[in-house]
Design a protein around this motif. Structure first.
Motif, PDB file in Angstrom:
ATOM      1  N   ASP A 141       0.806  -1.223   0.000  1.00 68.72           N
ATOM      2  CA  ASP A 141       0.000   0.000   0.000  1.00 68.72           C
ATOM      3  C   ASP A 141       0.842   1.278   0.000  1.00 68.72           C
ATOM      4  N   THR A 142       2.091   1.172  -0.392  1.00 69.02           N
ATOM      5  CA  THR A 142       2.975   2.333  -0.399  1.00 69.02           C
ATOM      6  C   THR A 142       2.702   3.256  -1.588  1.00 69.02           C
ATOM      7  N   PRO A 143       2.783   4.565  -1.383  1.00 66.57           N
ATOM      8  CA  PRO A 143       2.664   5.489  -2.512  1.00 66.57           C
ATOM      9  C   PRO A 143       3.972   5.592  -3.303  1.00 66.57           C
ATOM     10  N   ASN A 144       5.054   5.016  -2.768  1.00 63.36           N
ATOM     11  CA  ASN A 144       6.347   5.062  -3.446  1.00 63.36           C
ATOM     12  C   ASN A 144       6.335   4.114  -4.649  1.00 63.36           C
ATOM     13  N   ILE A 145       6.690   4.643  -5.789  1.00 68.92           N
ATOM     14  CA  ILE A 145       6.798   3.824  -6.995  1.00 68.92           C
ATOM     15  C   ILE A 145       8.156   3.124  -7.021  1.00 68.92           C
ATOM     16  N   ARG A 146       9.132   3.765  -6.442  1.00 66.56           N
ATOM     17  CA  ARG A 146      10.504   3.229  -6.455  1.00 66.56           C
ATOM     18  C   ARG A 146      11.190   3.521  -5.124  1.00 66.56           C
ATOM     19  N   VAL A 147      12.224   2.784  -4.867  1.00 70.73           N
ATOM     20  CA  VAL A 147      13.077   3.057  -3.715  1.00 70.73           C
ATOM     21  C   VAL A 147      14.479   3.311  -4.241  1.00 70.73           C
ATOM     22  N   GLY A 148      15.229   4.124  -3.527  1.00 66.84           N
ATOM     23  CA  GLY A 148      16.587   4.445  -3.933  1.00 66.84           C
ATOM     24  C   GLY A 148      17.464   4.636  -2.717  1.00 66.84           C
ATOM     25  N   THR A 149      18.753   4.714  -2.982  1.00 61.10           N
ATOM     26  CA  THR A 149      19.721   4.902  -1.910  1.00 61.10           C
ATOM     27  C   THR A 149      20.544   6.160  -2.173  1.00 61.10           C
ATOM     28  N   TYR A 150      21.230   6.565  -1.149  1.00 60.12           N
ATOM     29  CA  TYR A 150      22.149   7.697  -1.239  1.00 60.12           C
ATOM     30  C   TYR A 150      23.127   7.464  -2.394  1.00 60.12           C
ATOM     31  N   LYS A 151      23.718   6.296  -2.427  1.00 62.95           N
ATOM     32  CA  LYS A 151      24.693   5.959  -3.480  1.00 62.95           C
ATOM     33  C   LYS A 151      24.050   5.930  -4.856  1.00 62.95           C
ATOM     34  N   ASP A 152      22.807   5.427  -4.950  1.00 59.04           N
ATOM     35  CA  ASP A 152      22.102   5.408  -6.235  1.00 59.04           C
ATOM     36  C   ASP A 152      21.970   6.818  -6.799  1.00 59.04           C
ATOM     37  N   PHE A 153      21.647   7.783  -5.940  1.00 57.39           N
ATOM     38  CA  PHE A 153      21.474   9.147  -6.441  1.00 57.39           C
ATOM     39  C   PHE A 153      22.801   9.736  -6.896  1.00 57.39           C
ATOM     40  N   GLU A 154      23.900   9.415  -6.219  1.00 57.68           N
ATOM     41  CA  GLU A 154      25.210   9.889  -6.679  1.00 57.68           C
ATOM     42  C   GLU A 154      25.458   9.449  -8.119  1.00 57.68           C
ATOM     43  N   VAL A 155      25.144   8.181  -8.416  1.00 61.76           N
ATOM     44  CA  VAL A 155      25.331   7.640  -9.768  1.00 61.76           C
ATOM     45  C   VAL A 155      24.404   8.351 -10.755  1.00 61.76           C
ATOM     46  N   LEU A 156      23.138   8.540 -10.383  1.00 60.55           N
ATOM     47  CA  LEU A 156      22.176   9.206 -11.255  1.00 60.55           C
ATOM     48  C   LEU A 156      22.582  10.655 -11.536  1.00 60.55           C
ATOM     49  N   ALA A 157      23.065  11.352 -10.533  1.00 57.48           N
ATOM     50  CA  ALA A 157      23.520  12.733 -10.721  1.00 57.48           C
ATOM     51  C   ALA A 157      24.691  12.773 -11.702  1.00 57.48           C
ATOM     52  N   HIS A 158      25.649  11.882 -11.528  1.00 58.45           N
ATOM     53  CA  HIS A 158      26.798  11.820 -12.437  1.00 58.45           C
ATOM     54  C   HIS A 158      26.349  11.511 -13.868  1.00 58.45           C
ATOM     55  N   ASN A 160      23.623  12.201 -15.298  1.00 63.04           N
ATOM     56  CA  ASN A 160      22.915  13.342 -15.865  1.00 63.04           C
ATOM     57  C   ASN A 160      23.727  14.636 -15.823  1.00 63.04           C
ATOM     58  N   ARG A 161      25.019  14.501 -15.596  1.00 57.51           N
ATOM     59  CA  ARG A 161      25.961  15.624 -15.604  1.00 57.51           C
ATOM     60  C   ARG A 161      25.571  16.739 -14.636  1.00 57.51           C
ATOM     61  N   LEU A 162      25.190  16.328 -13.436  1.00 57.95           N
ATOM     62  CA  LEU A 162      24.875  17.283 -12.384  1.00 57.95           C
ATOM     63  C   LEU A 162      26.040  17.328 -11.406  1.00 57.95           C
ATOM     64  N   ARG A 163      26.397  18.523 -10.993  1.00 59.02           N
ATOM     65  CA  ARG A 163      27.473  18.687 -10.013  1.00 59.02           C
ATOM     66  C   ARG A 163      26.839  18.793  -8.637  1.00 59.02           C
ATOM     67  N   VAL A 164      27.201  17.884  -7.757  1.00 54.42           N
ATOM     68  CA  VAL A 164      26.663  17.892  -6.393  1.00 54.42           C
ATOM     69  C   VAL A 164      27.435  18.932  -5.581  1.00 54.42           C
ATOM     70  N   ARG A 165      26.720  19.951  -5.122  1.00 54.22           N
ATOM     71  CA  ARG A 165      27.321  21.008  -4.310  1.00 54.22           C
ATOM     72  C   ARG A 165      27.455  20.585  -2.861  1.00 54.22           C
ATOM     73  N   ASP A 166      26.478  19.823  -2.390  1.00 57.23           N
ATOM     74  CA  ASP A 166      26.490  19.340  -1.015  1.00 57.23           C
ATOM     75  C   ASP A 166      25.629  18.089  -0.960  1.00 57.23           C
ATOM     76  N   ALA A 167      26.002  17.160  -0.117  1.00 60.44           N
ATOM     77  CA  ALA A 167      25.226  15.932   0.058  1.00 60.44           C
ATOM     78  C   ALA A 167      25.432  15.442   1.486  1.00 60.44           C
ATOM     79  N   PHE A 168      24.344  14.987   2.076  1.00 57.83           N
ATOM     80  CA  PHE A 168      24.413  14.471   3.440  1.00 57.83           C
ATOM     81  C   PHE A 168      23.162  13.652   3.711  1.00 57.83           C
ATOM     82  N   GLY A 169      23.165  12.984   4.832  1.00 58.98           N
ATOM     83  CA  GLY A 169      21.977  12.285   5.277  1.00 58.98           C
ATOM     84  C   GLY A 169      21.336  13.045   6.422  1.00 58.98           C
TER      85      GLY A 169
END
Length: 194
Positions: A141-158, A160-169
């Motif tokens: 019953d979750t509204p989430n279509i997908r799940v992701g991790t901190y590391k997954d987003f780092e890969v996705l940002a790279h 898509n040629r995005l420069r991460v200015r800051d990242a934290f949990g």
């Protein structure tokens, strides 16, 4: 994401006086905070009728729009900051919307539940999908279509040629910089075009 410590941590990433677009703004609490404490202006985008009404009651300018249809009504670099706080995991076109965020904003801030947080890993090891404060729904019953991790987003940002200015949990309102992929329930990224 409505707890005050979390909203404050994200608000600190937004420069004072910024023009902000908040995608999936919910009841408008974050945009209201940014307007009151940081002198920001801008719009929220929300699809749910009750949340649109809550935004209007707060005095937050809101546009009712399905984000899966894109952001074609906004020109390039229309906003200083585009927020996607607990939105990305609900979208069918998450990567497209990430690129749209980078297109319409000079910078973007994304926050989402970090599926690699250690309690989630433990649940999966036990053979069950996690149910936590950050992921409070059962798998069916979750509204989430997908799940992701901190590391997954780092890969996705790279990718898509995005420069991460800051990242934290974020965990219990505290910023987590050491091993955030394992130690934080929320992943937060502030990025811009590379």
């Amino acid at each position: 994401m409505s707890d005050h410590a979390t909203m404050d941590a994200i608000a600190r990433l937004v420069p004072e006086g910024s023009r902000v677009l908040d995608l999936g703004c919910g009841d408008g609490a974050l945009l209201d905070l940014l307007q009151r404490t940081r002198g920001c202006t801008g719009y929220g985008i929300e699809i749910a009728d009750d949340n649109v009404l809550a935004c209007v009651r707060r005095g937050v300018d809101v546009i009712q729009l399905n984000l899966d249809e894109g952001l074609a009504l906004f020109e390039d670099n229309s906003f200083d900051v585009v927020l996607q706080i607990d939105t990305l995991q609900h979208l069918r076109n998450a990567e497209v919307m990430l690129r749209e965020t980078a297109r319409v904003g000079k910078s973007g801030i994304v926050a989402f539940p970090n599926f690699a947080h250690w309690p989630n890993r433990l649940s999966v090891l036990r053979g069950r999908m996690p149910v936590t404060r950050r992921l409070p729904y059962q798998w069916y019953d979750t509204p989430n279509i997908r799940v992701g991790t901190y590391k997954d987003f780092e890969v996705l940002a790279h990718k898509n040629r995005l420069r991460v200015r800051d990242a934290f949990g974020l965990q219990d309102g505290r910023v987590v910089r050491w091993l955030p992929n394992a130690r934080a329930g929320t992943a937060v990224f502030h990025f811009e075009h590379a």
